[in-house]
Design a protein around this motif. Sequence first.
Motif, PDB file in Angstrom:
ATOM      1  N   GLU A 149      -0.546 -25.845 -13.559  1.00 46.45           N
ATOM      2  CA  GLU A 149       0.613 -26.710 -13.309  1.00 46.45           C
ATOM      3  C   GLU A 149       0.262 -28.173 -13.564  1.00 46.45           C
ATOM      4  O   GLU A 149       1.113 -28.959 -13.985  1.00 46.45           O
ATOM      5  CB  GLU A 149       1.125 -26.511 -11.870  1.00 46.45           C
ATOM      6  N   THR A 171      -5.327 -19.348 -23.043  1.00 48.15           N
ATOM      7  CA  THR A 171      -5.323 -20.442 -22.067  1.00 48.15           C
ATOM      8  C   THR A 171      -5.266 -21.772 -22.820  1.00 48.15           C
ATOM      9  O   THR A 171      -6.202 -22.106 -23.555  1.00 48.15           O
ATOM     10  CB  THR A 171      -6.580 -20.367 -21.174  1.00 48.15           C
ATOM     11  N   GLU A 183      -5.558 -25.139 -22.321  1.00 46.19           N
ATOM     12  CA  GLU A 183      -6.064 -26.219 -21.454  1.00 46.19           C
ATOM     13  C   GLU A 183      -7.156 -26.968 -22.198  1.00 46.19           C
ATOM     14  O   GLU A 183      -7.892 -26.352 -22.984  1.00 46.19           O
ATOM     15  CB  GLU A 183      -6.780 -25.623 -20.230  1.00 46.19           C
ATOM     16  N   SER A 205       3.897 -24.761 -21.320  1.00 47.64           N
ATOM     17  CA  SER A 205       2.594 -24.099 -21.481  1.00 47.64           C
ATOM     18  C   SER A 205       2.082 -24.293 -22.901  1.00 47.64           C
ATOM     19  O   SER A 205       0.871 -24.171 -23.157  1.00 47.64           O
ATOM     20  CB  SER A 205       2.702 -22.598 -21.157  1.00 47.64           C
ATOM     21  N   GLY A 245       5.548 -17.672 -22.034  1.00 45.88           N
ATOM     22  CA  GLY A 245       4.764 -18.621 -21.236  1.00 45.88           C
ATOM     23  C   GLY A 245       5.731 -19.564 -20.553  1.00 45.88           C
ATOM     24  O   GLY A 245       6.886 -19.696 -20.955  1.00 45.88           O
ATOM     25  N   LYS A 246       5.236 -20.215 -19.531  1.00 45.58           N
ATOM     26  CA  LYS A 246       6.095 -21.109 -18.751  1.00 45.58           C
ATOM     27  C   LYS A 246       6.449 -22.369 -19.542  1.00 45.58           C
ATOM     28  O   LYS A 246       5.790 -22.696 -20.528  1.00 45.58           O
ATOM     29  CB  LYS A 246       5.361 -21.531 -17.480  1.00 45.58           C
ATOM     30  N   ARG A 285       0.662 -28.735 -17.229  1.00 50.93           N
ATOM     31  CA  ARG A 285       2.093 -28.745 -17.597  1.00 50.93           C
ATOM     32  C   ARG A 285       2.733 -30.063 -17.146  1.00 50.93           C
ATOM     33  O   ARG A 285       3.558 -30.626 -17.867  1.00 50.93           O
ATOM     34  CB  ARG A 285       2.800 -27.544 -16.956  1.00 50.93           C
ATOM     35  N   GLN A 327      -0.888 -19.401 -21.068  1.00 51.65           N
ATOM     36  CA  GLN A 327      -0.959 -19.867 -19.687  1.00 51.65           C
ATOM     37  C   GLN A 327      -1.706 -21.189 -19.599  1.00 51.65           C
ATOM     38  O   GLN A 327      -2.530 -21.516 -20.451  1.00 51.65           O
ATOM     39  CB  GLN A 327      -1.649 -18.810 -18.809  1.00 51.65           C
ATOM     40  N   CYS A 328      -1.380 -21.941 -18.575  1.00 47.21           N
ATOM     41  CA  CYS A 328      -2.161 -23.131 -18.247  1.00 47.21           C
ATOM     42  C   CYS A 328      -1.777 -23.570 -16.835  1.00 47.21           C
ATOM     43  O   CYS A 328      -0.823 -23.037 -16.254  1.00 47.21           O
ATOM     44  CB  CYS A 328      -1.958 -24.251 -19.264  1.00 47.21           C
TER      45      CYS A 328
END
Length: 200
Positions: free
Chosen positions: A136, A170, A172, A21, A17-18, A139, A133-134
């Motif tokens: 920007e 996800t 979030e 994240s 993941g980024k 983040r 994932q989420c």
Amino acid sequence: MSMDRVSGPELVLVFSGKRKSGKDYITDLIQDRLGSEVCCILRLSGPLKQQYAQEHQLDLDQLLGPGPYKELHRAAMIRWGENRRNQDPGFFCRLATSGAQTPVWVVSDARRLSDLQWFRSAFPRQTRTVRIQCSEETRAQRGWSFIPGVDDAESECGLDSSVEFDWIITNEADAPSLDEQLQPILKAAHEAASSARLDQ
Ligand SMILES: Nc1ncnc2c1ncn2[C@@H]1O[C@H](COP(=O)(O)OP(=O)(O)OP(=O)(O)O)[C@@H](O)[C@H]1O
Ligand SMILES: C[C@@](O)(CCOP(=O)(O)O)CC(=O)O
């Protein structure tokens, strides 16, 4: 009953993941739910940061933590790690996994196709991939901002396409709860732990 094993893992969950994240947050949560007898967290960046800190007289604890310190050193660490990986793509994978003994391994930070290939080749039956994932915006609330040379480089983008993940989480505020999303992963981990017990 002791869960110490010499026969290798029953399940290897490879997370990616980024930046920001939530890879560390979620893998910590998984270990918390499963317990440290069942599950260990393996960070490919662990041996990298250890060696890098030693060579450059840096604070290893801060490099390992979630704060801004590691971001000051990230671009240089990426370059340093890529030098090692170019000579031997499995270098950090081997170091990070050596000595792991629990039936479930959680690898918190795959970044490159070569990382996935190493696990799939070493543990073809056991390896599953999980993407976190989420947005920007989320983040950014966690301290991220775009850095050229980092966020557009392989370290961050190497697994953006051409990988079919087994699970996507996800992370979030307005997504289903993490406990709900993690259910199938925790179920697979419990099954792996049971089968490890039967093997003993
Ligand atoms: N679901 C969440 N609820 C509350 N805080 C969270 C959540 N997810 C992540 N965070 C917080 O956001 C910050 C970034 O998360 P984390 O360190 O897990 O991301 P990461 O993907 O490991 O980032 P990096 O690649 O920079 O190491 C941390 O301070 C973490 O505690
Ligand atoms: C240098 C590097 O290992 C830093 C990883 O730090 P973190 O997982 O984001 O805490 C990234 C990389 O190997 O490309």
